[in-house]
Design a protein around this motif. Structure first.
Motif, PDB file in Angstrom:
ATOM      1  N   ALA A 243       0.872  -1.027   0.039  1.00 46.81           N
ATOM      2  CA  ALA A 243      -0.140  -0.089   0.096  1.00 46.81           C
ATOM      3  C   ALA A 243       0.914   0.992   0.085  1.00 46.81           C
ATOM      4  N   LEU A 244       1.913   1.130   0.741  1.00 43.55           N
ATOM      5  CA  LEU A 244       2.841   2.460   0.606  1.00 43.55           C
ATOM      6  C   LEU A 244       3.256   2.775  -0.477  1.00 43.55           C
ATOM      7  N   PRO A 245       3.688   1.752  -1.189  1.00 42.30           N
ATOM      8  CA  PRO A 245       4.482   2.449  -2.453  1.00 42.30           C
ATOM      9  C   PRO A 245       3.496   2.743  -3.473  1.00 42.30           C
ATOM     10  N   MET A 246       2.125   2.197  -3.416  1.00 38.01           N
ATOM     11  CA  MET A 246       0.980   2.664  -4.141  1.00 38.01           C
ATOM     12  C   MET A 246       0.794   4.210  -3.943  1.00 38.01           C
ATOM     13  N   PHE A 247       0.651   4.515  -2.654  1.00 31.44           N
ATOM     14  CA  PHE A 247       0.345   5.854  -2.362  1.00 31.44           C
ATOM     15  C   PHE A 247       1.696   6.711  -2.625  1.00 31.44           C
ATOM     16  N   ALA A 248       2.937   6.178  -2.778  1.00 30.56           N
ATOM     17  CA  ALA A 248       3.822   7.058  -3.279  1.00 30.56           C
ATOM     18  C   ALA A 248       3.962   7.467  -4.399  1.00 30.56           C
ATOM     19  N   ALA A 249       3.523   6.288  -5.303  1.00 31.32           N
ATOM     20  CA  ALA A 249       3.294   6.356  -6.827  1.00 31.32           C
ATOM     21  C   ALA A 249       2.286   7.838  -6.932  1.00 31.32           C
ATOM     22  N   LEU A 250       1.324   7.490  -6.335  1.00 33.70           N
ATOM     23  CA  LEU A 250       0.072   8.549  -6.452  1.00 33.70           C
ATOM     24  C   LEU A 250       0.462   9.899  -6.120  1.00 33.70           C
ATOM     25  N   PHE A 251       1.475   9.977  -5.158  1.00 33.26           N
ATOM     26  CA  PHE A 251       1.876  11.187  -4.495  1.00 33.26           C
ATOM     27  C   PHE A 251       2.910  11.791  -5.803  1.00 33.26           C
ATOM     28  N   GLY A 252       3.735  11.218  -6.317  1.00 36.45           N
ATOM     29  CA  GLY A 252       4.372  11.687  -7.419  1.00 36.45           C
ATOM     30  C   GLY A 252       3.790  12.202  -8.572  1.00 36.45           C
ATOM     31  N   TYR A 253       2.562  11.154  -9.022  1.00 37.74           N
ATOM     32  CA  TYR A 253       1.563  11.390  -9.927  1.00 37.74           C
ATOM     33  C   TYR A 253       0.828  12.723  -9.903  1.00 37.74           C
ATOM     34  N   GLY A 254       0.478  12.897  -8.589  1.00 34.33           N
ATOM     35  CA  GLY A 254      -0.433  14.063  -8.208  1.00 34.33           C
ATOM     36  C   GLY A 254       0.689  15.297  -8.303  1.00 34.33           C
ATOM     37  N   LEU A 255       2.025  15.286  -7.879  1.00 36.99           N
ATOM     38  CA  LEU A 255       2.988  16.498  -7.967  1.00 36.99           C
ATOM     39  C   LEU A 255       3.034  16.878  -9.550  1.00 36.99           C
ATOM     40  N   VAL A 256       3.269  15.958 -10.430  1.00 37.09           N
ATOM     41  CA  VAL A 256       3.014  16.075 -11.946  1.00 37.09           C
ATOM     42  C   VAL A 256       1.536  17.012 -12.435  1.00 37.09           C
ATOM     43  N   GLN A 257       0.702  16.539 -11.809  1.00 36.25           N
ATOM     44  CA  GLN A 257      -0.554  17.252 -12.024  1.00 36.25           C
ATOM     45  C   GLN A 257      -0.577  18.699 -11.731  1.00 36.25           C
ATOM     46  N   LEU A 258      -0.018  18.779 -10.511  1.00 33.21           N
ATOM     47  CA  LEU A 258       0.207  20.126  -9.923  1.00 33.21           C
ATOM     48  C   LEU A 258       0.913  20.939 -10.810  1.00 33.21           C
ATOM     49  N   ALA A 259       2.056  20.509 -11.165  1.00 31.62           N
ATOM     50  CA  ALA A 259       2.969  21.313 -11.880  1.00 31.62           C
ATOM     51  C   ALA A 259       2.520  21.424 -13.226  1.00 31.62           C
ATOM     52  N   ASN A 260       1.784  20.489 -13.826  1.00 37.56           N
ATOM     53  CA  ASN A 260       1.008  20.986 -15.277  1.00 37.56           C
ATOM     54  C   ASN A 260      -0.105  22.164 -14.920  1.00 37.56           C
ATOM     55  N   ARG A 261      -0.747  22.051 -13.995  1.00 41.71           N
ATOM     56  CA  ARG A 261      -1.531  23.088 -13.686  1.00 41.71           C
ATOM     57  C   ARG A 261      -0.831  24.417 -13.407  1.00 41.71           C
ATOM     58  N   GLN A 262       0.054  24.574 -12.861  1.00 44.95           N
ATOM     59  CA  GLN A 262       0.848  25.832 -12.569  1.00 44.95           C
ATOM     60  C   GLN A 262       1.627  26.194 -13.982  1.00 44.95           C
ATOM     61  N   LEU A 263       2.021  25.457 -14.979  1.00 41.54           N
ATOM     62  CA  LEU A 263       2.482  25.707 -16.124  1.00 41.54           C
ATOM     63  C   LEU A 263       1.561  26.148 -16.978  1.00 41.54           C
ATOM     64  N   ALA A 264       0.265  25.693 -16.946  1.00 42.77           N
ATOM     65  CA  ALA A 264      -0.987  26.315 -17.695  1.00 42.77           C
ATOM     66  C   ALA A 264      -1.425  27.474 -17.413  1.00 42.77           C
ATOM     67  N   ALA A 265      -1.076  27.782 -16.141  1.00 50.20           N
ATOM     68  CA  ALA A 265      -1.641  29.205 -15.733  1.00 50.20           C
ATOM     69  C   ALA A 265      -0.289  30.339 -16.063  1.00 50.20           C
ATOM     70  N   GLY A 266       0.517  29.848 -16.840  1.00 48.92           N
ATOM     71  CA  GLY A 266       1.734  30.796 -17.239  1.00 48.92           C
ATOM     72  C   GLY A 266       3.096  30.946 -16.284  1.00 48.92           C
ATOM     73  N   ARG A 267       2.990  30.132 -15.189  1.00 45.99           N
ATOM     74  CA  ARG A 267       4.470  30.071 -14.660  1.00 45.99           C
ATOM     75  C   ARG A 267       5.527  29.431 -15.252  1.00 45.99           C
ATOM     76  N   SER A 268       6.667  29.945 -14.811  1.00 45.61           N
ATOM     77  CA  SER A 268       7.708  29.474 -15.412  1.00 45.61           C
ATOM     78  C   SER A 268       8.311  28.013 -14.723  1.00 45.61           C
ATOM     79  N   PRO A 269       8.974  27.210 -15.519  1.00 44.50           N
ATOM     80  CA  PRO A 269       9.473  25.936 -14.615  1.00 44.50           C
ATOM     81  C   PRO A 269      10.251  26.162 -13.005  1.00 44.50           C
ATOM     82  N   SER A 270      11.013  27.281 -13.219  1.00 43.52           N
ATOM     83  CA  SER A 270      11.685  27.489 -11.890  1.00 43.52           C
ATOM     84  C   SER A 270      10.612  28.071 -10.858  1.00 43.52           C
ATOM     85  N   GLN A 271       9.475  28.825 -11.402  1.00 47.04           N
ATOM     86  CA  GLN A 271       8.254  29.159 -10.145  1.00 47.04           C
ATOM     87  C   GLN A 271       7.507  27.895  -9.817  1.00 47.04           C
TER      88      GLN A 271
END
Length: 344
Positions: A29-57
């Motif tokens: 279970a712990l690796p499953m949640f860890a994979a979903l945590f990484g997956y979720g950070l990518v989704q968060l990053a994509n939303r930030q990029l779509a909002a016009g923020r730079s990679p460093s931001q």
């Protein structure tokens, strides 16, 4: 207790429940949640990029969010549970935030390196288990002050080692999967998800069988064999965790778009309130099991304790379903968001 923390002197129902959990849940279970945590950070990053923020931001936002998780984890360990995982999530997210935006080859190489680190750490913990002194866990200590100190000592030692090593490779595989939108577009990637599910569960069951026999008292091998079984159980658990995530994606693909049933809506609500539910479950467990509160920790076996855990989880699912109407966030999620982004 055995390697995975289950009583070796329990009755038949206790050993049966422990065996099922060691084979299918613990270290999976712990690796499953860890994979979903990484997956979720990518989704968060994509939303930030779509909002016009730079990679460093974007990296700054990810690190700021990750920086607060160890603070949540410290409070969790201080007050409730020495096996807190929030600190490890935050530590891994803080160190590896840059990998969310790196090329696939770099992410996969880092994941393989994470598997090697995982094995090294598990060997060390396996050797400590067979050679170290035995004593009560913080959950069984009657003195609340002593239990608090032991929780903090255990958390500070296990977070950057045991838990970080358990989270690291699955987190990076989750980042890679999110790049391909495997769980958002499960029908497009159905063949790959099926292969991951079948192969991963097969590896997890085969790799977990020796540890299951040892920790249920059926087999008593030498220390060297036992430590090897412990490491194999943990390593194949990474495959099992990824497989479980793939199974969830396949199941979700069968839900009719826009028409989820009440069970799906409730489970979704619990997922959206995952941080709140996680902390609330620990509060209930302390109230029920701690010797200085309910005191059941030394009076019930693994089967009864697991029954309490299932009922507690069901209660949090129902609570999240009732309170999340209108898109309302859980209190812990709202606080983390406020700390990450500020008032706006």
């Amino acid at each position: 207790m055995g390697f995975r923390g289950y009583a070796l002197d329990g009755g038949t129902p206790d050993r049966l429940v422990a065996g099922v959990q060691i084979l299918l849940v613990d270290g999976r279970a712990l690796p499953m949640f860890a994979a979903l945590f990484g997956y979720g950070l990518v989704q968060l990053a994509n939303r930030q990029l779509a909002a016009g923020r730079s990679p460093s931001q974007v990296r700054t936002v990810l690190r700021r969010r990750s920086l607060w998780l160890p603070a949540f984890g410290f409070c969790h360990a201080l007050l409730l549970f020495f096996g807190d995982i929030l600190g490890a999530y935050g530590l891994v997210g803080l160190v590896l935030a840059g990998f969310v935006l790196r090329e696939d080859r770099t992410v996969l190489r880092a994941a393989v390196a994470g598997l090697v680190a995982h094995v090294v750490v598990m060997v060390a913990f396996g050797l400590l288990t067979v050679s170290g002194p035995k004593g009560d866990t913080p959950a069984a200590m009657a003195d609340p002050i002593q239990a608090t100190m032991m929780r903090l000592i255990g958390w500070s030692g296990m977070t950057p080692t045991y838990f970080a090593a358990s989270v690291l490779p699955a987190f990076l595989f989750g980042v890679w999967a999110a790049r391909r939108r495997l769980l958002e577009e499960p029908l497009t990637h159905r063949d790959l998800l099926v292969r991951v599910a079948v192969l991963g569960i097969g590896l997890a069951v085969a790799g977990g069988a020796p540890m299951t026999l040892i920790d249920t008292g059926i087999w008593a091998p030498s220390d060297l064999v036992a430590v090897s079984a412990y490491v194999l159980h943990s390593l194949t658990g990474v495959a099992g965790g990824l497989a479980y995530a793939a199974v969830i994606g396949l199941v979700a693909s069968r839900v009719r778009p826009g028409r989820p049933g009440p069970v799906v809506r409730a489970l979704s609500a619990c997922g959206q309130w995952s941080l709140t539910c996680y902390l609330l479950q620990s509060m209930i467990f302390v109230a029920v099991f701690a010797p200085y509160f309910g005191g059941l920790s030394t009076r019930v076996g693994d089967a009864a304790a697991s029954g309490v855990a299932v009922l507690t989880w069901l209660a949090t699912v129902v609570l999240a379903a009732l309170l999340s109407t209108g898109g309302r966030r859980g209190p812990a999620e709202a606080l983390l968001r406020r700390l990450t982004y500020g008032r706006r």
